[in-house]
Design a protein around this motif. Sequence first.
Motif, mmCIF file in Angstrom:
data_model
loop_
_atom_site.group_PDB
_atom_site.id
_atom_site.type_symbol
_atom_site.label_atom_id
_atom_site.label_comp_id
_atom_site.label_asym_id
_atom_site.label_seq_id
_atom_site.Cartn_x
_atom_site.Cartn_y
_atom_site.Cartn_z
ATOM 1 N N UNK A 288 5.243 -13.108 19.532
ATOM 2 C CA UNK A 288 6.003 -14.039 18.687
ATOM 3 C C UNK A 288 7.370 -13.490 18.258
ATOM 4 N N UNK A 289 7.574 -12.165 18.431
ATOM 5 C CA UNK A 289 8.888 -11.607 18.052
ATOM 6 C C UNK A 289 9.861 -11.607 19.227
ATOM 7 N N UNK A 309 14.200 -17.106 15.463
ATOM 8 C CA UNK A 309 14.028 -16.661 14.080
ATOM 9 C C UNK A 309 13.338 -15.318 13.937
ATOM 10 N N UNK A 310 12.147 -15.174 14.524
ATOM 11 C CA UNK A 310 11.391 -13.930 14.339
ATOM 12 C C UNK A 310 12.028 -12.755 15.090
ATOM 13 N N UNK A 311 12.725 -13.035 16.206
ATOM 14 C CA UNK A 311 13.426 -11.953 16.921
ATOM 15 C C UNK A 311 14.512 -11.385 16.009
ATOM 16 N N UNK A 316 16.619 -7.308 12.102
ATOM 17 C CA UNK A 316 17.195 -7.045 10.773
ATOM 18 C C UNK A 316 16.337 -6.006 10.043
ATOM 19 N N UNK A 317 15.019 -6.166 10.114
ATOM 20 C CA UNK A 317 14.151 -5.212 9.417
ATOM 21 C C UNK A 317 14.224 -3.836 10.064
ATOM 22 N N UNK A 318 14.362 -3.785 11.382
ATOM 23 C CA UNK A 318 14.546 -2.483 12.043
ATOM 24 C C UNK A 318 15.807 -1.800 11.519
ATOM 25 N N UNK A 319 16.851 -2.605 11.310
ATOM 26 C CA UNK A 319 18.093 -2.035 10.772
ATOM 27 C C UNK A 319 17.906 -1.549 9.337
ATOM 28 N N UNK A 320 16.833 -2.001 8.681
ATOM 29 C CA UNK A 320 16.490 -1.507 7.336
ATOM 30 C C UNK A 320 15.476 -0.363 7.423
ATOM 31 N N UNK A 321 15.284 0.166 8.626
ATOM 32 C CA UNK A 321 14.321 1.258 8.863
ATOM 33 C C UNK A 321 12.896 0.887 8.491
ATOM 34 N N UNK A 322 12.547 -0.345 8.734
ATOM 35 C CA UNK A 322 11.180 -0.758 8.464
ATOM 36 C C UNK A 322 10.721 -1.694 9.584
ATOM 37 N N UNK A 323 9.420 -1.955 9.629
ATOM 38 C CA UNK A 323 8.922 -2.830 10.694
ATOM 39 C C UNK A 323 8.117 -3.969 10.086
ATOM 40 N N UNK A 324 8.037 -5.054 10.837
ATOM 41 C CA UNK A 324 7.278 -6.203 10.339
ATOM 42 C C UNK A 324 5.903 -6.237 11.009
ATOM 43 N N UNK A 325 4.885 -6.529 10.212
ATOM 44 C CA UNK A 325 3.527 -6.634 10.765
ATOM 45 C C UNK A 325 3.018 -8.053 10.574
ATOM 46 N N UNK A 326 2.143 -8.454 11.486
ATOM 47 C CA UNK A 326 1.589 -9.799 11.356
ATOM 48 C C UNK A 326 0.086 -9.758 11.604
ATOM 49 N N UNK A 327 -0.633 -10.499 10.777
ATOM 50 C CA UNK A 327 -2.066 -10.696 11.040
ATOM 51 C C UNK A 327 -2.313 -12.194 10.928
ATOM 52 N N UNK A 337 3.941 -9.057 6.824
ATOM 53 C CA UNK A 337 4.210 -8.063 5.771
ATOM 54 C C UNK A 337 5.249 -7.045 6.236
ATOM 55 N N UNK A 338 6.007 -6.542 5.287
ATOM 56 C CA UNK A 338 6.924 -5.418 5.544
ATOM 57 C C UNK A 338 7.221 -4.722 4.222
ATOM 58 N N UNK A 339 7.700 -3.488 4.318
ATOM 59 C CA UNK A 339 8.037 -2.775 3.077
ATOM 60 C C UNK A 339 9.536 -2.505 3.029
ATOM 61 N N UNK A 340 10.053 -2.386 1.814
ATOM 62 C CA UNK A 340 11.458 -1.997 1.626
ATOM 63 C C UNK A 340 11.497 -0.898 0.565
#
Length: 351
Positions: A288-289, A309-311, A316-327, A337-340
């Motif tokens: 989906x990404x 959208x999800x790509x 954007x989240x990678x550029x924030x040094x974080x990753x997005x997870x999906x369940x 979910x993701x963390x900042x």
Amino acid sequence: MFLTPRWISLFAAVLVATITVVFLGFVPQVDAGMLFVAGIASFFSTFFFFYYIIDLLVFREVNQIYATIQKLKINDFSISRKNLIKSVNPLKKLNREISNYVSKKEEQIDELKRMEIFRREFLADVSHELKTPIFAAQGFVHTLLDGALEDPEVAERFLKKAAKSLDGLDVLVRDLVVLSQVETGDMKMNFVQVELVEMVRDIFEQLEKKASKRGTVMLLKPRNIKSVFVLADAQRLSQVLTNLIENGIKYGKDAGKVVVELTEENKKVLISVEDDGPGIPAEFLPRIFERFFRVDKSRSRETGGTGLGLAIVKHILNAHNTTINVTSKIDKGTRFTFTLTRPMRELAINP
Ligand SMILES: Nc1ncnc2c1ncn2[C@@H]1O[C@H](COP(=O)(O)OP(=O)(O)OP(=O)(O)O)[C@@H](O)[C@H]1O
Ligand SMILES: [Mg+2]
């Protein structure tokens, strides 16, 4: 260690000198001085002869290989002539180095091939996506020119449809620009202290019309939350949350729920966007990404989605040094979910 040219030569020299001295020892006329001179002479001559021959053979081969490498201008060949000469079996070592080099090159070629396929597919996808709204708008304009203009009611309807197609085209091109900017690293992130509660409420307000059309309720949890600070690029983070919440509305069920939850952890904030919609089948979750990927193409197009959208969210989240997870669970819902990171200053005031 004992198979180096020096040791082999030494061994041969000792052997030849010993044999010479032993044999000469049987000759009665030969005295100790002569034996000594013969021993020394045979030792040194054998030593240098062997050393020279081995070196010459190895050097000649290695030099030839070097000349070829230089001719091919292969810079990343990590071979050192000194090491080769010293090594136990120089030709074996050389062989190993060459096969390492070849497998490295093969990997690079595979990667290039993969990128080439990806580029071709992307180009095909982009042209296909652009074609749809352009053809639609073109069709309406030509129908108008061919006489539909005469009836003002029909004319207005067609113009509205043409405008809608062109608006879709505008969104698509803008998304493509953003995607290419984040991917090439041209987009400069402006990290500041961002207040999430207000940001989420603003997004709820913007999406209120869309949500109420489907009877979707948007909730922010915990209910009594006052303020949560993170370090982020405010505009880009808003884009991320907007897409996730909008997806929850678009692909959730009628009269469903979209819940945004902010959980403050030690140095991070966990952000989750969850819906109680039909969910995403497990086989599609890893895809989906990808750009232009939609689970249900017709449903997504109906809702005006570009599938980018999800790509964009992921980049954007990678550029924030974080990753997005999906369940996701079928008929239960989907959770992103993701963390900042929390800003240091705020941590100091409100640990
Ligand atoms: N919450 C969700 N529930 C079910 N399916 C989802 C959800 N979020 C995304 N999807 C699926 O993932 C696909 C990709 O989503 P993405 O946000 O990238 O594209 P889009 O929403 O179709 O278009 P855009 O975001 O550009 O308007 C969607 O088409 C949809 O099939
Ligand atoms: Mg979307």
